[in-house]
Design a protein around this motif. Structure first.
Motif, PDB file in Angstrom:
ATOM      1  N   TYR A  42      -1.124   8.564   6.834  1.00 24.89           N
ATOM      2  CA  TYR A  42      -0.742   8.055   7.756  1.00 24.89           C
ATOM      3  C   TYR A  42       0.329   6.664   7.343  1.00 24.89           C
ATOM      4  N   ARG A  43      -0.255   5.994   6.124  1.00 22.37           N
ATOM      5  CA  ARG A  43       0.060   4.876   5.467  1.00 22.37           C
ATOM      6  C   ARG A  43       1.256   5.394   5.039  1.00 22.37           C
ATOM      7  N   ALA A  44       1.148   6.415   4.078  1.00 21.24           N
ATOM      8  CA  ALA A  44       2.399   6.479   4.040  1.00 21.24           C
ATOM      9  C   ALA A  44       4.008   7.448   4.497  1.00 21.24           C
ATOM     10  N   THR A  45       3.083   8.030   5.836  1.00 20.43           N
ATOM     11  CA  THR A  45       4.338   7.970   7.086  1.00 20.43           C
ATOM     12  C   THR A  45       5.053   6.889   6.797  1.00 20.43           C
ATOM     13  N   LEU A  46       4.444   5.038   6.975  1.00 20.98           N
ATOM     14  CA  LEU A  46       4.963   4.320   7.451  1.00 20.98           C
ATOM     15  C   LEU A  46       5.754   3.897   7.209  1.00 20.98           C
ATOM     16  N   PHE A  47       6.808   4.593   5.701  1.00 22.24           N
ATOM     17  CA  PHE A  47       7.470   4.244   4.873  1.00 22.24           C
ATOM     18  C   PHE A  47       8.729   5.270   5.100  1.00 22.24           C
ATOM     19  N   GLY A  48       8.563   5.934   6.094  1.00 20.80           N
ATOM     20  CA  GLY A  48      10.101   6.640   6.958  1.00 20.80           C
ATOM     21  C   GLY A  48       9.434   7.832   5.729  1.00 20.80           C
ATOM     22  N   GLY A  49       9.592   8.436   4.776  1.00 20.12           N
ATOM     23  CA  GLY A  49       9.483   9.866   3.705  1.00 20.12           C
ATOM     24  C   GLY A  49      10.628   9.013   2.762  1.00 20.12           C
ATOM     25  N   GLY A  50       9.995   7.621   2.546  1.00 16.57           N
ATOM     26  CA  GLY A  50      11.043   7.104   1.585  1.00 16.57           C
ATOM     27  C   GLY A  50      10.820   6.995   0.036  1.00 16.57           C
ATOM     28  N   SER A  51      11.026   6.182  -0.845  1.00 17.28           N
ATOM     29  CA  SER A  51      10.822   6.860  -2.093  1.00 17.28           C
ATOM     30  C   SER A  51       9.108   5.956  -2.716  1.00 17.28           C
ATOM     31  N   GLY A  52       9.029   5.302  -1.110  1.00 14.52           N
ATOM     32  CA  GLY A  52       7.737   4.204  -1.937  1.00 14.52           C
ATOM     33  C   GLY A  52       6.735   4.981  -1.050  1.00 14.52           C
ATOM     34  N   SER A  53       6.525   5.663  -0.601  1.00 17.15           N
ATOM     35  CA  SER A  53       5.981   7.102   0.397  1.00 17.15           C
ATOM     36  C   SER A  53       4.737   6.688  -0.448  1.00 17.15           C
ATOM     37  N   GLY A  54       5.426   7.436  -1.438  1.00 15.50           N
ATOM     38  CA  GLY A  54       4.031   8.295  -2.661  1.00 15.50           C
ATOM     39  C   GLY A  54       3.582   6.966  -2.962  1.00 15.50           C
ATOM     40  N   ILE A  55       3.559   5.799  -3.385  1.00 18.80           N
ATOM     41  CA  ILE A  55       3.610   4.839  -3.538  1.00 18.80           C
ATOM     42  C   ILE A  55       1.948   4.224  -2.689  1.00 18.80           C
ATOM     43  N   ALA A  56       2.770   4.130  -1.501  1.00 21.52           N
ATOM     44  CA  ALA A  56       1.874   4.042  -0.309  1.00 21.52           C
ATOM     45  C   ALA A  56       0.560   4.683   0.191  1.00 21.52           C
ATOM     46  N   GLU A  57       0.792   6.057  -0.543  1.00 24.71           N
ATOM     47  CA  GLU A  57      -0.540   6.428  -0.604  1.00 24.71           C
ATOM     48  C   GLU A  57      -1.474   7.018  -1.453  1.00 24.71           C
ATOM     49  N   GLY A  58      -0.739   6.644  -2.994  1.00 27.76           N
ATOM     50  CA  GLY A  58      -2.065   5.899  -3.690  1.00 27.76           C
ATOM     51  C   GLY A  58      -2.503   4.989  -4.094  1.00 27.76           C
ATOM     52  N   ALA A  59      -1.726   3.868  -3.545  1.00 29.60           N
ATOM     53  CA  ALA A  59      -2.482   2.682  -2.848  1.00 29.60           C
ATOM     54  C   ALA A  59      -3.803   2.352  -2.140  1.00 29.60           C
ATOM     55  N   CYS A  60      -3.365   3.782  -1.109  1.00 28.71           N
ATOM     56  CA  CYS A  60      -4.303   3.258  -0.052  1.00 28.71           C
ATOM     57  C   CYS A  60      -5.722   4.329  -0.998  1.00 28.71           C
ATOM     58  N   HIS A  61      -5.150   5.611  -1.569  1.00 31.91           N
ATOM     59  CA  HIS A  61      -6.558   6.374  -1.876  1.00 31.91           C
ATOM     60  C   HIS A  61      -6.951   4.671  -3.105  1.00 31.91           C
ATOM     61  N   VAL A  62      -6.471   4.524  -3.967  1.00 33.48           N
ATOM     62  CA  VAL A  62      -7.059   3.362  -4.350  1.00 33.48           C
ATOM     63  C   VAL A  62      -8.009   2.180  -3.778  1.00 33.48           C
ATOM     64  N   ALA A  63      -7.482   2.204  -2.815  1.00 30.25           N
ATOM     65  CA  ALA A  63      -7.840   0.856  -2.293  1.00 30.25           C
ATOM     66  C   ALA A  63      -9.564   1.598  -1.782  1.00 30.25           C
ATOM     67  N   LEU A  64      -9.184   2.453  -1.176  1.00 30.09           N
ATOM     68  CA  LEU A  64     -10.199   3.159  -0.463  1.00 30.09           C
ATOM     69  C   LEU A  64     -11.341   3.690  -1.253  1.00 30.09           C
ATOM     70  N   THR A  65     -10.863   4.126  -2.106  1.00 28.77           N
ATOM     71  CA  THR A  65     -11.924   4.469  -2.971  1.00 28.77           C
ATOM     72  C   THR A  65     -12.615   3.650  -3.327  1.00 28.77           C
ATOM     73  N   ARG A  66     -11.959   2.803  -4.164  1.00 28.85           N
ATOM     74  CA  ARG A  66     -12.808   1.055  -4.726  1.00 28.85           C
ATOM     75  C   ARG A  66     -14.272   1.204  -3.288  1.00 28.85           C
ATOM     76  N   ALA A  67     -13.487   1.299  -3.166  1.00 34.77           N
ATOM     77  CA  ALA A  67     -14.521   0.910  -1.224  1.00 34.77           C
ATOM     78  C   ALA A  67     -15.660   1.565  -0.973  1.00 34.77           C
ATOM     79  N   ARG A  68     -15.343   2.600  -1.057  1.00 38.23           N
ATOM     80  CA  ARG A  68     -16.040   3.859  -0.859  1.00 38.23           C
ATOM     81  C   ARG A  68     -17.207   3.826  -2.470  1.00 38.23           C
ATOM     82  N   ILE A  69     -16.742   3.652  -3.621  1.00 43.59           N
ATOM     83  CA  ILE A  69     -17.641   3.109  -4.599  1.00 43.59           C
ATOM     84  C   ILE A  69     -18.181   2.493  -4.611  1.00 43.59           C
ATOM     85  N   ALA A  70     -18.266   1.001  -4.026  1.00 38.77           N
ATOM     86  CA  ALA A  70     -18.870  -0.038  -4.071  1.00 38.77           C
ATOM     87  C   ALA A  70     -20.321  -0.028  -2.923  1.00 38.77           C
ATOM     88  N   GLU A  71     -19.823   1.134  -1.899  1.00 37.13           N
ATOM     89  CA  GLU A  71     -20.443   1.270  -0.551  1.00 37.13           C
ATOM     90  C   GLU A  71     -21.721   2.168  -1.231  1.00 37.13           C
TER      91      GLU A  71
END
Length: 140
Positions: free
Chosen positions: A105-134
Motif C-alpha cells: 500500500y505504501r508503495a502505491t502512494l508513490f504512483g508507480g514512480g521510482s520511489g515506490s521500491g524505496i518506500a516499500e523497503g523502508a516500510c519493511h524495515v520499520a515494521l520489521t524493527r517493530a516486530r523484533i522489538a515486540e
C-alpha cells in the motif's frame, strides 16, 4: 535462594543484545530511507542501501523469532500444553501478511514512480524493527 540461568538463557541474552544494536536509537533514526539518504546521494544508491537494510532486519527477525519459538516450546513443555508455539506461529503468519500488504500500500502512494521500491523497503524495515522489538519484549 540461588538463581540459575540455563545455557540457552545466557545465549538468549547475548543474542538479544546483538539484535538490539540494529534497532533505531532515536526517533529520527526510524526512517530507513532518510538513514540511507544521509550516507549516499542518488536514488539508486538509496534503493541499494534500503535493500541491504531489508536483508539485515530480516536476519535479525529470524533470530528474534527463533528466541520466541524457543521460549514458546519451553513454556509448552513446562505447562504440558501445546498452545504457545501454535499461537506464535499464527501471530507471525498474520503479521507477515499485514506487513506485506501495508508495505505494498505504501508503495502505491508513490504512483508507480521510482520511489515506490524505496518506500516499500523502508516500510519493511520499520515494521520489521517493530516486530523484533515486540518479540524480544515478550521473552521471559
Amino acid at each position: 535462594m540461588e538463581t540459575y540461568m540455563s545455557g540457552a538463557g545466557m545465549r538468549r541474552i547475548g543474542l538479544i543484545a546483538s539484535v538490539l544494536t540494529i534497532l533505531p536509537l532515536t526517533p529520527s533514526a526510524a526512517d530507513t530511507a532518510l538513514e540511507c539518504g544521509v550516507q549516499v546521494s542518488s536514488q539508486v544508491e538509496i534503493a541499494s542501501c534500503v535493500s541491504a537494510q531489508v536483508n539485515i532486519v530480516g536476519l535479525a527477525l529470524d533470530q528474534a523469532l527463533g528466541f520466541a519459538r524457543d521460549a514458546a516450546v519451553e513454556l509448552d513443555g513446562v505447562t504440558g500444553r501445546d498452545v504457545a508455539l501454535p499461537a506464535l506461529e499464527k501471530s507471525q503468519g498474520a503479521w507477515v501478511a499485514y506487513r506485506d500488504a501495508q508495505c505494498r500500500y505504501r508503495a502505491t502512494l508513490f504512483g508507480g514512480g521510482s520511489g515506490s521500491g524505496i518506500a516499500e523497503g523502508a516500510c519493511h524495515v520499520a515494521l520489521t524493527r517493530a516486530r523484533i522489538a515486540e518479540l524480544m519484549a515478550s521473552l521471559p
